[in-house]
Motif scaffolding. Structure first.
Motif, short mmCIF file in Angstrom:
data_model
loop_
_atom_site.label_atom_id
_atom_site.label_comp_id
_atom_site.label_asym_id
_atom_site.label_seq_id
_atom_site.Cartn_x
_atom_site.Cartn_y
_atom_site.Cartn_z
N THR A 88 23.06 17.07 2.69
CA THR A 88 24.10 17.35 3.94
C THR A 88 25.44 17.49 3.06
OG1 THR A 88 24.36 14.89 3.71
CG2 THR A 88 22.76 15.95 5.46
N GLU A 89 26.27 18.18 4.02
CA GLU A 89 27.67 18.37 3.62
C GLU A 89 28.43 16.89 3.40
OE1 GLU A 89 29.57 21.64 3.08
OE2 GLU A 89 27.77 21.70 2.54
N PRO A 90 29.35 16.69 2.50
CA PRO A 90 29.86 15.57 2.23
C PRO A 90 30.48 15.12 3.37
CG PRO A 90 30.59 17.02 0.49
CD PRO A 90 30.05 18.01 1.61
N ASP A 91 31.13 15.87 4.31
CA ASP A 91 31.83 15.53 5.45
C ASP A 91 31.01 15.47 6.79
OD1 ASP A 91 34.25 15.34 4.06
OD2 ASP A 91 34.71 17.26 4.44
N VAL A 92 29.63 16.01 6.53
CA VAL A 92 28.87 15.77 7.81
C VAL A 92 27.98 14.54 7.90
CG1 VAL A 92 26.88 17.40 8.71
CG2 VAL A 92 28.78 18.44 7.56
N PRO A 93 28.02 14.23 8.83
CA PRO A 93 27.05 12.83 9.05
C PRO A 93 25.73 13.03 8.52
CG PRO A 93 28.29 13.44 11.17
CD PRO A 93 28.46 14.53 10.21
N GLY A 94 25.37 12.01 7.78
CA GLY A 94 23.88 11.80 7.05
C GLY A 94 22.82 11.41 7.83
N ILE A 95 22.54 11.81 9.31
CA ILE A 95 21.36 11.31 9.75
C ILE A 95 20.40 12.30 9.56
CG2 ILE A 95 21.84 12.82 11.81
CD1 ILE A 95 21.11 10.04 13.61
N GLY A 96 20.92 13.63 9.11
CA GLY A 96 19.53 14.45 8.54
C GLY A 96 19.18 14.43 7.11
N SER A 97 19.75 13.31 6.46
CA SER A 97 19.34 13.29 5.16
C SER A 97 17.93 12.47 4.93
CB SER A 97 20.31 12.25 4.47
OG SER A 97 20.44 11.02 4.74
N ILE A 98 17.61 12.60 3.52
CA ILE A 98 16.30 12.13 3.29
C ILE A 98 16.26 10.58 3.48
CG2 ILE A 98 14.97 11.49 1.12
CD1 ILE A 98 13.80 14.01 2.41
N ASP A 99 17.27 10.02 3.16
CA ASP A 99 17.53 8.55 3.37
C ASP A 99 17.22 7.87 4.75
OD1 ASP A 99 17.98 7.96 0.76
OD2 ASP A 99 20.03 7.79 0.99
N ILE A 100 17.89 8.79 5.64
CA ILE A 100 17.51 8.48 7.03
C ILE A 100 16.07 8.74 7.61
CG2 ILE A 100 17.99 8.94 9.47
CD1 ILE A 100 20.17 7.27 8.40
N ILE A 101 15.64 10.02 7.06
CA ILE A 101 14.25 10.43 7.42
C ILE A 101 13.14 9.07 6.80
CG2 ILE A 101 12.30 11.71 7.09
CD1 ILE A 101 14.54 12.74 8.91
N LYS A 102 13.49 8.68 5.66
CA LYS A 102 12.78 7.34 5.22
C LYS A 102 12.82 6.24 5.84
CE LYS A 102 12.50 9.13 0.36
NZ LYS A 102 12.98 8.90 -1.20
N SER A 103 14.00 6.18 6.51
CA SER A 103 14.20 4.80 7.09
C SER A 103 13.19 4.95 8.42
CB SER A 103 15.66 4.52 7.39
OG SER A 103 15.99 5.57 8.51
N PHE A 108 0.75 -1.29 0.04
CA PHE A 108 0.01 0.00 -0.10
C PHE A 108 0.95 1.34 -0.04
CE2 PHE A 108 -4.09 -2.22 2.16
CZ PHE A 108 -4.22 -2.89 1.16
N TYR A 109 2.14 1.16 0.44
CA TYR A 109 3.15 2.49 0.24
C TYR A 109 3.52 2.76 -0.94
CZ TYR A 109 2.88 1.04 5.49
OH TYR A 109 2.30 0.85 6.72
N THR A 110 2.70 3.38 -1.51
CA THR A 110 2.90 3.51 -3.04
C THR A 110 3.96 4.62 -3.34
OG1 THR A 110 0.97 5.34 -3.34
CG2 THR A 110 0.67 2.91 -3.81
N GLU A 111 4.45 5.33 -2.22
CA GLU A 111 5.47 6.39 -2.49
C GLU A 111 6.87 5.84 -2.21
OE1 GLU A 111 6.74 11.04 -1.21
OE2 GLU A 111 4.89 10.18 -0.64
N THR A 112 6.94 5.10 -0.71
CA THR A 112 8.11 4.83 -0.44
C THR A 112 8.60 3.55 -0.86
OG1 THR A 112 7.99 6.04 1.70
CG2 THR A 112 9.45 4.44 1.90
N LYS A 113 7.80 2.57 -1.28
CA LYS A 113 8.08 1.49 -1.66
C LYS A 113 8.96 1.29 -2.90
CE LYS A 113 6.49 -3.52 -2.54
NZ LYS A 113 6.97 -3.69 -3.93
N PRO A 114 8.42 2.06 -3.73
CA PRO A 114 8.98 1.90 -5.21
C PRO A 114 10.32 2.82 -5.00
CG PRO A 114 6.95 3.40 -5.53
CD PRO A 114 7.03 2.41 -3.99
N ASP A 115 10.24 3.94 -4.09
CA ASP A 115 11.24 4.90 -3.89
C ASP A 115 12.74 4.12 -3.44
OD1 ASP A 115 13.07 7.05 -3.99
OD2 ASP A 115 11.79 7.94 -2.74
#
Length: 735
Positions: free
Chosen positions: A262-277, A111-118
């Motif tokens: 995020t900056e290349p050298d800044v930890p990616g916890i604020g990134s979209i990938d983490i938010i989606k996770s 049913f998750y038609t946005e996150t599943k294919p993404d």
């Protein structure tokens, strides 16, 4: 039940209506009993008596039911209460009743038609709704007694009427007449009443959870709505409608989403990938885990035990998660456009910052809904929430918000000779630390007039009266109180001198301390500091060594010990009078020796900072005064250009590591001021103080930036070395 803020329903009227629409509850008790199991559960339909009605004239809602005498739960209640069966039996401990909604269903990841294919980062879950109540139970056992007989007769009548009309929809008129209790033979009813007991529960706490995909992204929610609609049937249609009805968590606008790079050298916890996770697990669990792994190390140890209370106090859970998500937002930044030297090139994570606002708002709503009795019965929890709010407002640079919580906290705190409750004393210690942090932040920067009026922040007697504080954090607030008061007296003497320069009008202020008064008070603070250092345990004392180049170094067994000693050093700097004589006494010799003692202490402060791990300082100093703020004060009390450049280099390395904030103070702002001080020093001008041209009240909350104050220029006060002349000049930063 675990209550995630996205799914929690706090409206009591909504929850009571839910019970009326779903009256079949699970009565759950837990009690020691020799003949029955400890845990007992009975499914039974309830009648709800709303408060202030003809059926219930008290302000508290009540539940009524009846169950069979042969039920093991009845036997367990009898044995636990140790009452005669002929009496009305009351339990001292709460019972739990759980009401489930009529419709619940498994939710497939399809049913998750946005996150599943993404990303494919989706897992199944279950949508449901439930309300649970806690309350005191009374049991009417013997129907032959007038009280129990009347209760059971009314209960059976009301329950039958409720089920016939509300559940079956049999209301008479064009429809058949509802069945009534009186339709049954009287003798039969008498026998039935003898074999049941009446149950009445006075509701003490009510909680609700409507888990209907509120936490999902909009595209996924739309997929859930369509998926259940296509599933068909009563349940499918009902779940589809419920998902549509439930309020969603606000999503960020499209341009804000695009800004999350995020900056290349800044930890990616604020990134979209983490938010989606975060779709994989409850957001609350994510932030709770972060709280335990990262936030607790920066806070008073009392919050370790406080965390254990969150299951029983949702308001406490919301406050903790608000601070946790705020901490992530500030430590893991995003690129900002445009950027300048005065605002920095990064901003706090908007996603986590938004979550923090949602948790904070939820906690505020719960606090506003509390009654006076709730405050008295849960004063420690309320105090804990207010202290957490104070930490949050301090981290955000929200001075107005912080002061809003001051009065409420002061009303709850015990300001007397001793605090018997160790939890209260620990919370008091944490609260006072935040007050000194906010005081320091207001000092850097305010206008000259505001700086002169900065108040003393006295320790409560329960902390100030302790000789040799027993814990590291008690020692911290004591040395912070000495440092801030010494700073206030020192800078007040200097700034008052510059205020009065060239003024022909004599200023009279009976409440103002004279220079002599300030000197006397500084001596008193020095005596307090002597006592503090005498009681410093060996485990927190500095370790003096030499590095490979033969230069002296200072290290400590812990980061907190290093920070406490740094506060001690700054207090010593402020208690030295050489620089005061240089600035305020025209006859004072303009020589390097005049400020020799201050120079030594500033060098010591720099060595403490250099000996500390920078990454640890960035993460552990979020709720206290950090090294960058201390070094800014130190450079204003020394004349050495090489020492000033060393301080500048240390700040530059910190800036290169993480160009945001340390000790809740923007590193780039501190660095720009230190650079300006060193530029003036290069041309023979000693700087004694820095203020704002016009006070801004502390600025605005740091939502999208790391500085609460938009400072482009500051007033610098000092002396020319060549001719001993004074100067006051407004200088643009970054020039």
């Amino acid at each position: 039940m675990f209550f995630g803020s996205a799914h929690t329903e706090n409206d009591t009227e909504v929850l009571l209506q839910f019970i009326q629409e779903n009256p079949l509850g699970m009565l759950i008790t837990g009690m020691d009993c020799s003949s029955q199991d400890f845990l007992q559960c009975t499914h039974v339909p309830f009648v709800l008596d709303l408060p202030n009605t003809s059926a219930n004239q008290s302000p508290t809602p009540k539940l009524r039911a009846h169950i069979a005498k042969q039920n093991p739960q009845v036997k367990a209640i009898l044995e636990s209460a140790n009452n005669s069966p002929s009496e009305t039996i009351s339990l001292n401990r709460d019972v739990l009743v759980v009401f489930n909604g009529r419709h619940d269903h498994y939710v497939t990841p399809k049913f998750y038609t946005e996150t599943k294919p993404d990303t494919g980062k989706v897992v199944p879950t279950w949508n449901y709704s439930a309300v649970q109540i806690y309350g005191k139970l009374s049991m009417y056992y013997d129907s032959k007694t007038p009280e129990a007989g009347a209760f059971l007769a009314k209960q059976m009548h009301d329950l039958s009427e409720q089920c016939e009309t509300r559940i079956m929809g049999i209301t008479g008129g064009d429809r058949p007449e509802p069945w009534k209790v009186k339709d049954a033979p009287e003798r039969y009813l008498e026998i039935m009443q003898r074999n049941v007991v009446g149950i009445k529960i006075e509701i003490g706490k009510i909680e609700g959870k409507f888990k209907m995909s509120q936490e999902m992204r909009l595209g996924d929610r739309n997929g859930v709505v369509k998926g259940f609609a296509d599933l068909g049937g009563e349940t499918g249609q009902a779940i589809s409608a419920l998902v549509q009805e439930q309020e969603t968590i606000p999503e960020l606008a499209g341009n804000q989403k695009l800004a999350i790079q995020t900056e290349p050298d800044v930890p990616g916890i604020g990134s979209i990938d983490i938010i989606k996770s975060l779709q994989i697990t409850e957001r609350d669990v994510f932030y709770s885990t972060y709280w335990e792994d990262n936030c607790l190390t920066a806070l008073h140890p009392v919050f370790h035990s406080v965390t254990l209370l969150t299951a029983d106090h949702p308001i406490l859970n919301d406050a903790i998660l608000a601070l946790s998500s705020c901490n992530i937002a500030r430590l893991h930044s995003e690129r900002r456009e445009p950027s300048t030297e005065l605002t920095g090139r990064l901003s706090p994570s908007l996603v986590h910052q938004t979550r923090s606002h949602l948790y904070y708002s939820s906690a505020i709503r719960k606090l506003a809904a509390m009654q006076p009795l709730d405050y008295s019965q849960n004063s420690t929890v309320v105090l804990t929430v207010l202290v957490l709010f104070a930490h949050l407002e301090q981290a955000m640079g929200n001075f107005k918000g912080f002061y809003c919580h001051v009065q409420g906290t002061m009303d709850l705190l015990e300001w007397h000779d001793s605090v018997g409750d160790m939890a209260i004393k620990s919370l008091l210690t944490s609260w006072m630390q935040i007050r000194y942090v906010v005081w320091w932040a207001r000092a850097y920067f305010s206008s000259l007039d505001i700086h002169l009026r900065l108040p003393s922040i006295h320790l409560p007697l329960s902390l100030a009266g302790v000789r040799g504080p027993q814990t590291l954090h008690e020692r911290r607030v004591k040395v912070l109180s000495i440092m801030c008061e010494s700073h206030r007296l020192n800078f007040k003497t200097v700034l008052r001198h510059f205020r009065d320069l060239g003024s022909t009008k004599e200023r009279v202020d009976e409440s103002d301390e004279s220079d002599a008064d300030c000197t006397t008070l500084l001596h008193q603070e020095a005596a307090r500091l002597d006592e503090w250092i005498r009681h410093l345990p060996p485990s927190e004392e500095p370790l003096y060594r030499h590095n490979d180049m033969g230069r002296p170094t200072i290290s400590f067994q812990s980061h907190d010990a290093a920070l406490n000693y740094a506060y001690y050093v700054v207090a010593r700097i402020m208690q030295c009078t050489g620089f005061l004589r240089l600035i305020c006494d025209p006859s004072s010799p303009n020589t390097e020796q005049e400020c020799h003692e201050e120079e030594l202490w500033v060098q010591t402060l720099l060595q403490v900072a250099q000996g500390s791990n920078m990454q640890t300082s960035l993460s552990r100093n979020s709720y206290t005064i950090g090294f960058s703020g201390l070094l800014l004060a130190g450079i204003l009390r020394c004349r050495s250009l090489p020492l000033g450049l060393e301080i500048q280099n240390w700040l530059q390395r910190l800036m290169d590591l993480q160009p945001t904030e340390e000790g809740a103070f923007p590193v780039y702002q501190t660095l720009s001021v230190v650079k300006a001080v060193n530029r003036l020093r290069m041309v023979g001008r000693d700087v004694a103080a820095v203020t704002q041209p016009v006070d801004d009240g502390g600025g605005s909350p740091k939502v999208t930036v790391y500085n609460s104050q938009s400072i482009s220029s500051l007033f610098f006060y000092g002396k020319y070395r060549k001719d001993n002349a004074y100067f006051q000049e407004c200088i643009t930063l970054g020039d």
